[in-house]
Design an enzyme around this catalytic site. Structure first.
Site: not given
Length: 312
Positions: A178-180
């Site tokens: 996951y990331c922003t």
């Protein structure tokens, strides 16, 4: 009343004559009254733009009307004021700097991790055979991260490839990246697959979409964003502050950029230390002759630079 919106988006899709596209796109954005930051590369678009709801609707319609970008997924935030001061649209070698430019090895249009919608991600995160992997930089995951997430000691996403060997212990697990907003996971998950990880997933739309559709459950702290808001709340279900003041260690949800422009370090800092150090990360930075005036926010408009200068 929220009369403005901020749009976060990306799209991996080949753009012919991308430098010229960046010039033309800048003019278009300005013509409809948008401000923000867009990166254009041969591989696609990556942007955060802000403006009136009407301007944002016009922008989204124009992007989706272009067959190359019809699949673009916009994350939409209602805001009280525009999240930028100016409009920039620059051509660069990648839409997110990773150093992974060989399409024969990494091409998000050909292979990435399995996309999980927020509800699917939410169901999987507590399973025993799952590892949640944060592919963001130190200052981002120090501010907020998913409960029990594996974080990496990296200052920039381009360092991610160097960490693959450290992750080898998770090859027999389901790896949920996951990331922003999802853009980094497209290449991170593809690289993991390239190195023999067989069961790789990514949170579609990233933390921002997860907050909107799943209430942000089990995301602890705030999410760093690349505009003048600096950080946004995500979790409305079981919120928890996990970040601590860089200077005194006190629990704080606030992040600043150091007021010394030559430092400009991203640090979490409580209001008391912010006032004491005039928005600087250290006593040394308070004496810098170009120190910027601290207004309590910790956000500073960067010194104007030429826009649309090609970087190859």
């Amino acid at each position: 009343m929220m009369t403005y919106q901020t749009l976060l988006y990306y799209c991996y899709s080949p753009i012919a004559e991308a430098e010229q596209f960046a010039d033309d796109h800048l003019k278009f954005c300005k013509s409809i009254g948008l401000v923000g930051r867009i990166i254009v590369a041969d591989e696609g678009l990556n942007g955060t733009v802000s403006g009136t709801k009407e301007a944002c609707e016009a922008y989204m319609a124009a992007i989706k009307a272009d067959d190359r970008f019809a699949k673009t997924d916009f994350k939409i935030d209602d805001v009280e004021a525009p999240s930028f001061i100016k409009m920039h649209c620059r051509y660069k070698s990648e839409i997110v700097h990773s150093g992974l430019r060989d399409p024969n090895i990494i091409d998000p249009n050909k292979q990435t991790g399995k996309h999980l919608e927020p509800a699917e991600f939410q169901k999987m995160i507590d399973q025993d055979d799952v590892v949640i992997l944060d592919v963001r930089s130190n200052y981002e995951h120090n501010l907020g991260r998913f409960k029990n997430a594996v974080t990496l000691d990296i200052e920039n996403f381009r360092e991610f490839p160097e960490k693959i060997n450290e992750l080898a212990q998770y090859k027999d697990k389901k790896v949920l990246t996951y990331c922003t907003g999802g853009i980094k996971c497209e290449k991170a998950s593809a690289l993991l697959l390239h190195h023999g990880f067989s069961d790789v997933y990514q949170l579609h739309g990233g933390i921002i979409k997860y907050g909107k559709e799943a209430g942000g459950e089990d995301f602890e702290g705030k999410c760093y964003v690349f505009d003048n808001r600096i950080a946004v709340d995500v979790n409305t279900v079981n919120p928890k502050v996990v970040s601590t003041c860089y200077n005194c260690g006190k629990t704080t949800p606030k992040m600043i950029n150091c007021a010394n422009p030559e430092c400009n370090e991203h640090v979490t800092q409580c209001d008391e230390c912010g006032d004491k150090l005039q928005g600087c990360c250290s006593v040394a930075c308070t004496t810098h002759p170009r120190k910027r005036k601290y207004d309590g926010t910790g956000y500073y408009v960067k010194v104007p630079q030429p826009v649309n200068v090609a970087k190859k």
